[in-house]
Design an enzyme around this catalytic site. Structure first.
Site, PDB file in Angstrom:
ATOM      1  CG  ASP A   1      -2.381 -15.308  14.235  1.00 48.90           C
ATOM      2  OD1 ASP A   1      -1.540 -14.618  14.111  1.00 48.90           O
ATOM      3  OD2 ASP A   1      -3.421 -15.058  13.628  1.00 48.90           O
TER       4      ASP A   1
ATOM      5  CG  PHE B   1      -8.284 -17.490   7.157  1.00 47.18           C
ATOM      6  CD1 PHE B   1      -9.128 -16.724   6.459  1.00 47.18           C
ATOM      7  CD2 PHE B   1      -8.763 -18.535   8.074  1.00 47.18           C
ATOM      8  CE1 PHE B   1     -10.439 -17.012   6.287  1.00 47.18           C
ATOM      9  CE2 PHE B   1     -10.052 -18.631   8.073  1.00 47.18           C
ATOM     10  CZ  PHE B   1     -11.058 -18.081   6.981  1.00 47.18           C
TER      11      PHE B   1
ATOM     12  CB  SER C   1      -2.227 -10.211   2.079  1.00 47.34           C
ATOM     13  OG  SER C   1      -2.459  -9.684   3.400  1.00 47.34           O
TER      14      SER C   1
ATOM     15  CB  THR D   1      -6.105 -13.556  -3.454  1.00 43.42           C
ATOM     16  OG1 THR D   1      -6.118 -12.338  -4.161  1.00 43.42           O
ATOM     17  CG2 THR D   1      -4.784 -14.007  -4.064  1.00 43.42           C
TER      18      THR D   1
ATOM     19  CE1 TYR E   1      -1.755 -12.321  -1.070  1.00 39.10           C
ATOM     20  CE2 TYR E   1      -2.899 -10.802  -2.539  1.00 39.10           C
ATOM     21  CZ  TYR E   1      -2.886 -11.662  -1.557  1.00 39.10           C
ATOM     22  OH  TYR E   1      -4.284 -12.239  -1.140  1.00 39.10           O
TER      23      TYR E   1
ATOM     24  CG  ASN F   1     -11.069  -4.593  -3.122  1.00 37.69           C
ATOM     25  OD1 ASN F   1     -11.074  -5.291  -4.218  1.00 37.69           O
ATOM     26  ND2 ASN F   1     -10.530  -3.879  -2.934  1.00 37.69           N
TER      27      ASN F   1
ATOM     28  NE  ARG G   1      -3.382   3.052  -7.012  1.00 38.41           N
ATOM     29  CZ  ARG G   1      -3.995   2.835  -5.782  1.00 38.41           C
ATOM     30  NH1 ARG G   1      -3.424   3.015  -4.735  1.00 38.41           N
ATOM     31  NH2 ARG G   1      -5.126   2.040  -6.140  1.00 38.41           N
ATOM     32  CB  ALA G   2       2.247   1.877 -13.248  1.00 35.57           C
TER      33      ALA G   2
END
Length: 328
Positions: free
Chosen positions: A31, A77, A81, A121, A145, A174, A283-284
């Site tokens: 990382d 990972f 994001s 995702t 993203y 989520n 929200r749009a």
């Protein structure tokens, strides 16, 4: 197995590392700590500070680690994001999310590593026409993203037969909850549950509910929430399901989803705080319902979510949140 966890100092990566270590695997976390935390790396895992965008740094790590024996698999990972940030900085997102994957795949080819599990995702699907979303749904991402992660998925599809690699991509929405000493703590927090916890802790005055006129039972948007430990365990199962020369894509989700009001009430119960909330306009671009089907994951991986009580998930997150706050 001897495993490399790329991005293992982040939220999902650190929980997965903890589960891998407990399962008896030898794990090295790699990382750059740009968004992760050194103290999130579980005891029992080795740590190497390196940026996988840098081929030289990645090569140095692999030469050192493989000197003690071959690496059986990589769990990937490392990603940028944040959807909003990706809209403002699309080139940064494509560069990071595609290049890290490309560098890892070439390094795997060069060092004889045959398996990769990619944390993808469900944002790759964009605004789906049907729900729950299956793997056959059109992939029409609505932000850089999701598009950059889809490009990484497509690269895996081509690289698997070309390099003789077994690849699995896990797509989900989520993630919530915590597991022991590992949990969610981002410098910029955009996720609903941690933002509600900020209100419960007195760090924010109120919560915002964006849109109460959706075609859903209570008028608020519905999203799929998966407990982080369930997600980590899916990565372990994916290691066994991977087949050389093939790229398997599996969605992960509860199959039902929770509305914003349901999440708000669950966090209220878990924390014991009222958590005032203000209703605001939509929200749009926010779809009414985003829920992933996990039927393929059940059939192929043998996976199913076990921690589906949202109050329990919020309670896990709250326990970690308070412990992390006391350590600040």
């Amino acid at each position: 197995m001897r495993l490399l966890v790329i991005g293992g100092a982040g939220y999902v990566g650190s929980v997965t590392t903890a589960v891998l270590v407990q399962a008896g695997h030898a794990v090295t976390v790699v990382d750059d700590l740009s968004t992760g935390h050194r103290d999130a790396v579980p005891a029992g895992a080795a740590f190497r500070h390196a940026d996988v965008l840098d081929e030289r740094q990645l090569g140095d790590v692999l030469r050192d680690v493989t000197a003690d024996g071959p690496i059986d698999a990589i769990l990937h990972f490392a990603a940028r994001s944040l959807v909003g940030e990706s809209v403002a900085e699309p080139a940064r997102y494509f560069r990071h999310n595609i290049t890290t994957t490309a560098n890892l795949l070439e390094a795997m080819r060069d060092h004889g590593i045959r398996t990769i599990v990619f944390s993808s995702t469900a944002a790759t699907y964009g605004e789906p026409e049907t729900s729950p979303i299956t793997e056959d749904a059109p992939t029409v991402p609505t932000n850089p993203y999701g598009a950059s992660k889809l490009a990484a998925d497509q690269l895996l599809t081509f690289a698997a037969p070309a390099y003789g690699i077994a690849a699995v991509s896990l797509r989900y929405f989520n993630v919530a909850g915590a597991y022991g000493a590992q949990g969610e703590r981002h410098e910029v927090e955009t996720h609903l549950i941690p933002r509600l916890l900020d209100v419960a802790a007195g760090r924010a005055p109120e919560a915002a509910v964006f849109g109460t006129d959706y075609p859903t039972p209570d008028g608020t948007a519905i999203r799929d929430y998966i407990h982080v430990r369930d997600l980590a365990e899916a990565h372990l199962l994916a290691l066994d399901a991977a087949k050389v020369g093939e790229h398997l894509i599996c969605n992960l989700g509860t199959g039902t989803g929770f509305s914003v009001y349901e999440v708000l009430e669950a966090v209220r119960k878990a924390t014991g705080h009222a958590i005032p909330a203000t209703e605001k306009p939509r929200r749009a671009g926010d779809p009414a319902r985003l829920v992933a089907s996990s039927e393929r994951a059940r059939a192929v991986l043998g996976w199913q979510p076990e921690r589906t009580d949202l109050v329990g998930t919020a309670a896990d997150a709250w326990e970690f949140y308070r412990r992390a706050a006391s350590d600040r």
